[in-house]
Design a protein around this motif. Structure first.
Motif, PDB file in Angstrom:
ATOM      1  N   SER A 159       0.731  -1.119   0.025  1.00 54.46           N
ATOM      2  CA  SER A 159      -0.026   0.257  -0.055  1.00 54.46           C
ATOM      3  C   SER A 159       0.862   1.277  -0.058  1.00 54.46           C
ATOM      4  O   SER A 159       0.236   2.249  -0.235  1.00 54.46           O
ATOM      5  N   LEU A 167      -5.147   2.482  -0.944  1.00 53.20           N
ATOM      6  CA  LEU A 167      -4.700   1.145  -1.585  1.00 53.20           C
ATOM      7  C   LEU A 167      -4.796   0.123  -0.671  1.00 53.20           C
ATOM      8  O   LEU A 167      -5.059  -1.269  -0.977  1.00 53.20           O
ATOM      9  N   ALA A 168      -4.601   0.134   0.458  1.00 46.21           N
ATOM     10  CA  ALA A 168      -4.726  -0.979   1.525  1.00 46.21           C
ATOM     11  C   ALA A 168      -5.965  -1.268   1.648  1.00 46.21           C
ATOM     12  O   ALA A 168      -6.307  -2.503   1.917  1.00 46.21           O
ATOM     13  N   GLN A 171      -6.652  -3.368  -1.787  1.00 47.42           N
ATOM     14  CA  GLN A 171      -6.060  -4.603  -1.651  1.00 47.42           C
ATOM     15  C   GLN A 171      -6.918  -5.425  -0.518  1.00 47.42           C
ATOM     16  O   GLN A 171      -6.983  -6.787  -0.919  1.00 47.42           O
TER      17      GLN A 171
END
Length: 815
Positions: A193, A199-200, A203
């Motif tokens: 990330s 992003l975390a 994902q």
């Protein structure tokens, strides 16, 4: 860094500052959030900041009130300069010991707004905090600012991941089998990330979607997780493409990405509930909110609350999806939305509108279908972003016979012009008034069609400032530029009102165009009343170039009067008082050959003096044939008005004119100045050799009798109060004026004998002005026994009204 939590940090800072301000009102706090979904101009942002300050700190009202009153009077909006000026005045007023402005998401604003915002904030003596992705212009524009990078810490990412794990049952079961596995998941997500919450989160969505039946599968999935924001978006779209309802999900994303405003979740649901081939709405195709959100795999979120607005998880998703969707669809994504909108409108019979009144019917129809309002307001915006222009949208325009436009119903040409569909008018450029739309047959374009209110396509083009459309229509064979609507407005009046110089020039080139046509009943939209001419509108708005064009038009009657028998000159002066204090339009009119400054029922010069417009008086006096002694309908000359107002400068300008009659008018300048107690004006008039100090007005009053009474009056409708004047003036009247007049050679202290009100002594006694009575009694040849028209003396008036001091003065003379 995108998705690192800048907005959360900005919100925390704002909360902290507001808490300080709550306990210390000398600390000013204001804030704004920029969002890619709403590209608002800088004036709106500055106005919002100013409104916040006003609502939280009422002490700033005096700074805002003047701005409000001016624009409320002019029916305009403050511009950027106005707002910056007020903010600067507040910041430097000393009301606040410190001022803090917070602006989040600068990078989500348009480039020009970014520049203007930084420049504005830099010009104010305040402390400000900006959050943004790195922008080159930041360091250039604010070199002295302190910059710091925001990135989510490993601990922050770990908290997010652990919260997500708790919501994924399959993952929780695997982690229970291996105590170290949770640490591996957290570590891998933190690595991939790169310090971005966004992003975390995405994902973890991908991890959940993988279904991972075993620890081995989980570890393989963690290794395959994309690194970087675009790679993550790509992986998310790959997941969507494998969905059985991929096209439906991509249609939903198309709506969210391309919509001209943020959409409600129900609007998106209704927008995708259409046949994929015909785009017709089908209620059986409606999906629920949970399916919609989950199918988009974390790319959209619904803002909870009353509105439930749908937005992308981050504005960077918009950039990626715009490119992705453009490649996916066989046509411009905006074409799809435009088609969905126009089909929706056809389903609800908007092309042949079903009822009256128009706005009420629209409201009722939109209450049944939340997407209908969006379709009605935005179909053309989406279609205009497509090249070539969508054929099915052109076909929709062609079908319109009674389409609602601004509260009235228009045909296909009205629809095309109102919505700036230039392609529909393409045949006019070739001189052929036919349009082939899709598979439909030829149709003649009705370029002069009018609505029930008489509005033509040309009028609409002018009204909406669609210059290309207006010029195309003006080039068309057979165009009628002389038509009036039901309020009497012509295309020329509309073009003048909008300040469209080039369009006015073209309209005048047609010849026989009435340069001073008048509107009839309802012209309130122009805010200048009934019976107004194009000439007057140009003067009203201060459009000098248009004024000059109109003044050169063949057949112009620059001295024409309106329904109230006023000329353009007098109308301009009246408007100056109410709105625009500028001499330029007035001077342009005076320079027109053949102008008669004396025309009309109201004397222009008298009006200028009445309204205290000194430059108007000076400009008119320069006219060789000006009648300086002409009375207006209120029977006052210019000199009388100047004397009444105590306007010494204007009075002196008038007295310098060789044809001025200092004793002219029915009321007399000297009498009016004495009545109002204007000593400087009285003194100036008495220096004129030809002044008649004993001139009586219509009621038999002289300057001395009016000054002795010591009562002002309000004869100016602009100054008259809403309640009667109390007449509580200084107890001794205008004593200085009385003394001056008594010292003037030739003064008749007994003027007014046997008149309605009597002599100066009777006036002073009747009002109880003892000091004035005492001065009059010292005058030579004073007749203490003079009577008024009722046969009453000064003594009788004083006695009957109980003015003992006056009675005593008169008795001392043996009366």
């Amino acid at each position: 860094m995108p998705g690192a939590g800048k907005t959360v940090i900005a919100s925390l800072v704002i909360e902290h500052l507001q808490e300080i301000s709550k306990h210390n009102q000398s600390v000013c706090v204001a804030f704004a959030y920029c969002r890619y979904t709403e590209r608002i101009p800088i004036t709106t942002i500055l106005a919002a900041l100013l409104r916040q300050i006003l609502e939280r700190y009422p002490s700033v009202l005096p700074f805002v009130q003047a701005l409000y009153e001016r624009h409320n009077l002019e029916q305009t909006q403050p511009d950027q300069g106005d707002l910056i000026t007020v903010l600067l005045e507040i910041a430097t007023s000393g009301l606040f010991s410190s001022s803090f402005f917070v602006l989040d998401g600068l990078d989500e604003a348009s480039v020009d707004v970014q520049f203007d915002l930084i420049e504005t904030l830099e010009s104010l003596p305040i402390r400000f905090l900006l959050t943004s992705r790195p922008l080159d212009l930041l360091k250039d524009q604010v070199p002295g600012a302190v910059f710091f990078n925001i990135a989510a810490s490993d601990a922050d990412i770990a908290v997010l991941v652990e919260e997500k794990i708790d919501r994924i049952p399959t993952l929780r079961r695997l982690l229970r089998q291996n105590g170290n596995l949770k640490g591996e998941v957290v570590a891998k997500i933190m690595e991939k990330s790169s310090g971005m919450f966004l992003l975390a989160s995405l994902q973890m969505e991908l991890l959940q979607a993988s279904g991972c039946p075993s620890i081995k599968a989980l570890r393989d999935c963690l290794d395959r997780l994309p690194a970087g924001i675009n790679a993550t978006y790509e992986a998310t779209m790959g997941r969507i493409e494998r969905n059985a309802h991929a096209d439906l999900v991509k249609l939903a994303l198309t709506w969210v990405v391309c919509a001209s405003r943020p959409l409600l979740v129900d609007e998106v649901r209704l927008g995708i509930a259409v046949d994929p081939h015909t785009y017709e709405f089908d209620v059986e195709r409606l999906v629920d909110q949970e399916f919609l959100v989950s199918s988009c795999c974390g790319l959209i979120i619904v803002e909870r609350g009353l509105s439930e607005t749908v937005r992308l998880v981050h504005f960077t998703a918009r950039d990626y999806l715009q490119s992705y969707l453009a490649d996916h669809w066989s046509c411009n994504p905006h074409s799809i939305i435009a088609s969905v909108c126009t089909v929706r409108l056809l389903q609800y019979k908007f092309h042949d509108f079903p009822g009256q009144p128009v706005e009420e019917t629209i409201y009722k129809l939109c209450a049944k279908d939340q997407m209908l309002r969006y379709a009605y307001e935005n179909w053309a915006k989406h279609a205009r972003q497509c090249s070539p222009f969508p054929k099915d949208v052109l076909a929709f325009v062609r079908q319109c016979q009674r389409y609602p436009i601004d509260g009235e119903l228009g045909g296909d040409m009205h629809v095309a012009v109102a919505h700036d569909v230039e392609e529909y008018l393409a045949p006019l450029n070739s001189g052929v008034h036919e349009q082939v739309v899709g598979k439909s047959s030829n149709k003649t374009l009705a370029i002069n069609a009018s609505t029930e209110n008489g509005t033509t396509p040309l009028m609409l083009a002018i009204k909406d400032s669609h210059y290309i459309m207006a010029n195309v229509l003006l080039s068309a064979t057979g165009i009628d530029v002389h038509t009036r609507d039901t309020t009497g407005k012509t295309a020329l009046i509309m073009a003048v009102g909008k300040g469209q110089v080039d369009i006015v020039r073209r309209l005048l080139s047609f010849g026989h165009t009435e340069a001073n046509p008048k509107t009839e009943a309802d012209h309130t939209a122009m805010s200048v009343g009934d019976g107004q001419s194009a000439l007057l509108l140009a003067a009203y708005h201060g459009y000098e170039d248009i004024l000059r064009l109109l003044c050169k038009a063949p057949g112009l009657d620059v001295n024409a009067t309106d329904d109230s028998s006023e000329t353009t000159l007098t109308k301009v002066l009246n408007m100056v008082r109410a709105w625009r204090p500028t001499p330029r339009p007035f001077q342009v009119l005076l320079d027109v050959p053949g102008i008669d400054a004396n025309a009309g029922a109201e004397a222009t010069l008298s009006l200028a003096a009445k309204l205290k417009i000194k430059w108007g008086v000076e400009a008119l006096l320069a006219c060789p044939n000006i009648d300086v002694n002409k009375e207006g309908p209120d029977n006052y000359t210019a000199l009388e008005w100047a004397a009444y107002h105590g306007d010494l400068q204007t009075l002196e300008v008038l007295l310098n004119h060789p044809r001025i009659d200092v004793n002219g008018g029915k009321y007399g300048a000297l009498t009016l100045a004495a009545q109002q107690g204007h000593l400087d004006v009285v003194t100036t008039l008495l220096r004129v050799r030809s002044i008649d100090v004993n001139k009586a007005n219509l009621d038999g009053h002289t300057a001395l009798t009016k000054a002795s009474a010591g009562r002002r009056s309000s004869i100016d409708a602009f100054e008259r109060p809403t309640t009667p004047l109390p007449y509580e003036w200084p107890a001794q009247g205008h004593f200085a004026v009385v003394e001056t007049l008594l010292g003037t050679e030739g003064i008749d202290v007994n003027a007014g004998k046997s008149s309605k009100r009597g002599t100066a002594l009777i006036h002073a006694a009747r009002e109880g002005r003892s000091v004035v009575v005492d001065a009059l009694l010292l005058a030579d040849k004073i007749d203490v026994n003079a009577t008024d028209s009722e046969g009453r003396t000064a003594f009788q008036w004083a006695r009957d009204r109980g003015y003992q001091e006056v009675v005593d003065l008169l008795r001392a003379l043996g009366i």
